[in-house]
Design a protein around this motif. Structure first.
Motif, mmCIF file in Angstrom:
data_model
loop_
_atom_site.group_PDB
_atom_site.id
_atom_site.type_symbol
_atom_site.label_atom_id
_atom_site.label_comp_id
_atom_site.label_asym_id
_atom_site.label_seq_id
_atom_site.Cartn_x
_atom_site.Cartn_y
_atom_site.Cartn_z
ATOM 1 N N LYS B 21 0.840 -1.196 0.000
ATOM 2 C CA LYS B 21 0.000 0.000 0.000
ATOM 3 C C LYS B 21 0.871 1.240 0.000
ATOM 4 O O LYS B 21 2.049 1.189 0.313
ATOM 5 C CB LYS B 21 -0.860 0.010 1.272
ATOM 6 N N THR B 22 0.239 2.350 -0.344
ATOM 7 C CA THR B 22 1.001 3.599 -0.277
ATOM 8 C C THR B 22 1.179 3.977 1.183
ATOM 9 O O THR B 22 0.379 3.644 2.030
ATOM 10 C CB THR B 22 0.251 4.751 -0.979
ATOM 11 N N GLU B 23 2.209 4.724 1.467
ATOM 12 C CA GLU B 23 2.492 5.102 2.848
ATOM 13 C C GLU B 23 2.164 6.548 3.085
ATOM 14 O O GLU B 23 2.193 7.361 2.181
ATOM 15 C CB GLU B 23 3.977 4.926 3.140
ATOM 16 N N PRO B 26 6.503 10.011 5.536
ATOM 17 C CA PRO B 26 7.196 10.594 6.676
ATOM 18 C C PRO B 26 8.339 11.445 6.160
ATOM 19 O O PRO B 26 9.386 10.929 5.842
ATOM 20 C CB PRO B 26 7.709 9.371 7.431
ATOM 21 N N ALA B 28 10.725 13.511 7.184
ATOM 22 C CA ALA B 28 11.387 14.039 8.384
ATOM 23 C C ALA B 28 12.256 15.248 8.116
ATOM 24 O O ALA B 28 12.148 16.264 8.782
ATOM 25 C CB ALA B 28 12.210 12.949 9.041
ATOM 26 N N ASP B 29 13.160 15.138 7.126
ATOM 27 C CA ASP B 29 14.108 16.243 6.963
ATOM 28 C C ASP B 29 13.700 17.216 5.868
ATOM 29 O O ASP B 29 14.434 18.133 5.543
ATOM 30 C CB ASP B 29 15.494 15.678 6.630
ATOM 31 N N PRO B 138 -2.741 4.460 5.423
ATOM 32 C CA PRO B 138 -2.444 3.079 5.814
ATOM 33 C C PRO B 138 -1.668 3.067 7.122
ATOM 34 O O PRO B 138 -0.558 3.555 7.187
ATOM 35 C CB PRO B 138 -1.587 2.556 4.661
ATOM 36 N N GLN B 140 -0.396 0.585 10.304
ATOM 37 C CA GLN B 140 -0.318 -0.773 10.811
ATOM 38 C C GLN B 140 0.184 -0.829 12.246
ATOM 39 O O GLN B 140 0.255 -1.903 12.831
ATOM 40 C CB GLN B 140 0.550 -1.644 9.899
ATOM 41 N N THR B 158 5.939 11.697 10.502
ATOM 42 C CA THR B 158 4.930 10.795 11.055
ATOM 43 C C THR B 158 5.536 10.068 12.242
ATOM 44 O O THR B 158 6.623 9.509 12.143
ATOM 45 C CB THR B 158 4.486 9.784 9.987
ATOM 46 N N LEU B 160 5.421 7.206 15.217
ATOM 47 C CA LEU B 160 4.823 5.958 15.680
ATOM 48 C C LEU B 160 5.082 5.812 17.162
ATOM 49 O O LEU B 160 6.189 6.028 17.636
ATOM 50 C CB LEU B 160 5.436 4.775 14.924
ATOM 51 N N GLY B 161 4.044 5.459 17.904
ATOM 52 C CA GLY B 161 4.216 5.293 19.337
ATOM 53 C C GLY B 161 3.749 6.524 20.077
ATOM 54 O O GLY B 161 3.706 7.630 19.529
ATOM 55 N N GLU B 163 4.482 9.220 21.966
ATOM 56 C CA GLU B 163 5.669 9.973 22.367
ATOM 57 C C GLU B 163 5.323 11.447 22.441
ATOM 58 O O GLU B 163 5.500 12.198 21.470
ATOM 59 C CB GLU B 163 6.800 9.720 21.374
ATOM 60 N N ARG B 166 7.805 14.119 21.385
ATOM 61 C CA ARG B 166 8.002 14.262 19.940
ATOM 62 C C ARG B 166 6.820 14.975 19.299
ATOM 63 O O ARG B 166 6.981 15.698 18.313
ATOM 64 C CB ARG B 166 8.221 12.889 19.310
#
Lengths: 294, 180
Positions: B21-23, B26, B28-29, B138, B140, B158, B160-161, B163, B166
């Protein structure tokens, strides 16, 4: 009587093909996206992490915990029933032929190094540990340790399982920046366990299966009552000890052919110079000679 | 016979390898809005049944932090009180926190979602799933948190978790960028 070498190759082939077949979602290893289609609701028979990018099925131990950790704890009927059915049919045959992590450990053991022998008394005691892992981390902790919202987590997966780390944790962290960013102390702990188990597997045959695996522990409970069983033709047996010597799980098949520690790989059957060991289906009449079956 | 079996198995393998799937990108920089940045567009309702359109939702704030959660995810639920605090603190900076109840696919689950929010003392908007959500977003692993600018574009990193540090760092960074 078939050659032991041929038998070993055949078993490796089955193990390898099964591992590939049940992890055939190959695109996952490129995209870092886990398969989430309809097949995923079924458990594979061996240890195989749900989070493996290639996995087509669910891990039975993961599924058990997932059912327990829901907001309304449901006795995990479906999963336990499926595992019990497998256990009652073939016992730990699954360990010997259909578990990818068993395969990984065996491949590592093939690395030519001097091998370690665990002292018999210690080894015997340590074998009981896996029942502890099953009872405490898979069943009790997820049931008992719930937060104020009634939620829990799969403690075996979270704190212990090296299979999930090898198949899920490591690949996903390599493929997915988001998951990499979430990897802290717990990830380091799990990685240490994984490296330890993999290293140990070079020197000791299947240490995870012997001492830790909760699934192996579960199937072991059915070993003596399963349909598939091993029988010793006591007339043919000359007590030469070849079967015990070849057994890497330290079972003496001539004495205890359906030992809870046997993964039913069949090596002993092919090592026996007198064809005294055989796999049988319980109920299929074995006439004539005396049989030993415990 | 053996060769044929092998070929059949290999074909099976290929057949089963579904496409990925497409994401959510993210980035980041990378600077906030790029030419090919992913834009989110949807129509849905919040947990209380009020209609929400993505255009209205995103255009009314400088940055919207979207926190994707499920009813069974312990870490998502445990961070709800902190997210409520965050939502209050950043409201005056023209930022909004919005949740998505990713598994809110039936009435029972929506009710569970509502009662969890209430129990946690959180009152910010939480969205119900919509057709095509999983293709657009998407996810997961939960919680997953991403950030959207007023044009509906996904910006920043993006996460995850759960935090919190962050989240606030991203919010501050993105706010500073929109000020430029």
């Amino acid at each position: 009587m078939a050659d032991l070498k041929t038998h070993r190759r055949k078993r490796k082939a089955v193990q390898g093909l099964w591992a590939l077949l049940t992890n055939a979602h190959l695109s996952g290893f490129v995209t870092g996206q886990i398969y989430s289609g309809p097949l995923k609701r079924f458990c594979v028979p061996g240890m195989n992490c749900y989070a493996c990018p290639g996995a087509l099925g669910a891990c039975p131990i993961g599924a058990l915990q997932a059912m327990i950790t829901g907001r309304k704890p449901r006795f995990a009927f479906y999963v336990l029933g499926w595992l019990a059915l497998l256990g009652v049919l073939v016992g730990r045959f699954i360990c010997g032929w259909l578990c990818p992590f068993g395969l990984v450990q065996e491949l590592l053991y093939m690395i030519p190094t001097p091998k370690l022998t665990v002292p018999k008394a210690l080894d015997k005691r340590l074998r009981y540990l896996k029942y502890g892992f099953l009872l405490v981390f898979v069943l009790l902790l997820p049931t008992i340790l719930r937060d104020e919202f009634g939620l829990s987590v799969p403690y075996f997966c979270k704190w212990i399982c090296p299979v999930g780390m090898l198949e899920g944790g490591v690949p996903l962290a390599l493929l997915d920046r988001g998951i990499r960013g979430a990897a802290h102390a717990l990830y380091a702990w799990k990685l240490a366990i994984l490296i330890f188990v993999l290293l140990l597997s070079v020197f000791i045959h299947r240490p995870f299966c012997k001492y830790v695996c909760p699934l192996g522990a579960f199937y072991a409970l059915f070993q003596k009552i399963s349909v598939l069983r091993m029988e010793v033709d006591t007339d043919a047996c000359i007590q030469c000890g070849a079967c015990a010597r070849i057994c890497r799980m330290q079972v003496d098949p001539a004495k205890t052919p359906n030992s809870a520690e046997c993964i039913r790989c069949g090596a002993c059957i092919h090592a026996c110079p007198r064809n005294a060991l055989k796999f049988r289906a319980a109920g299929k009449g074995t006439s004539g000679a005396e049989r030993r079956t415990t | 016979m053996k060769k044929r079996l092998l070929i059949v198995l290999l074909c099976l393998l290929l057949a089963v390898s579904a496409c990925g799937k497409t994401e959510i990108r993210p980035a980041a920089d990378e600077p906030a809005a790029k030419a090919d940045a992913q834009t989110l567009s949807f129509e849905t309702a919040d947990l209380n049944g009020n209609a929400v359109s993505s255009e209205e939702l995103f255009s009314s704030h400088k940055i919207t932090m979207v926190n994707v959660m499920t009813t069974w995810c312990r870490y998502c639920i445990q961070e709800l009180p902190e997210l409520q605090e965050l939502s209050e603190a950043y409201a005056e900076k023209d930022c909004a926190i919005v949740g998505i109840l990713y598994d809110g696919t039936d009435d029972a689950l929506l009710e569970t979602g509502r009662s969890l929010m209430e129990q946690a003392g959180a009152s910010y908007t939480v969205l119900q799933p919509w057709d095509g959500m999983e293709a657009q977003i998407p996810v997961q692993a939960f919680p997953t948190t991403f950030f959207v600018n007023s044009a509906g574009e996904i910006v920043g990193e993006t996460i995850l978790g759960a935090e919190l540090a962050r989240y606030t760092a991203q919010l501050d960074t993105l706010l500073a960028q929109t000020a430029e």
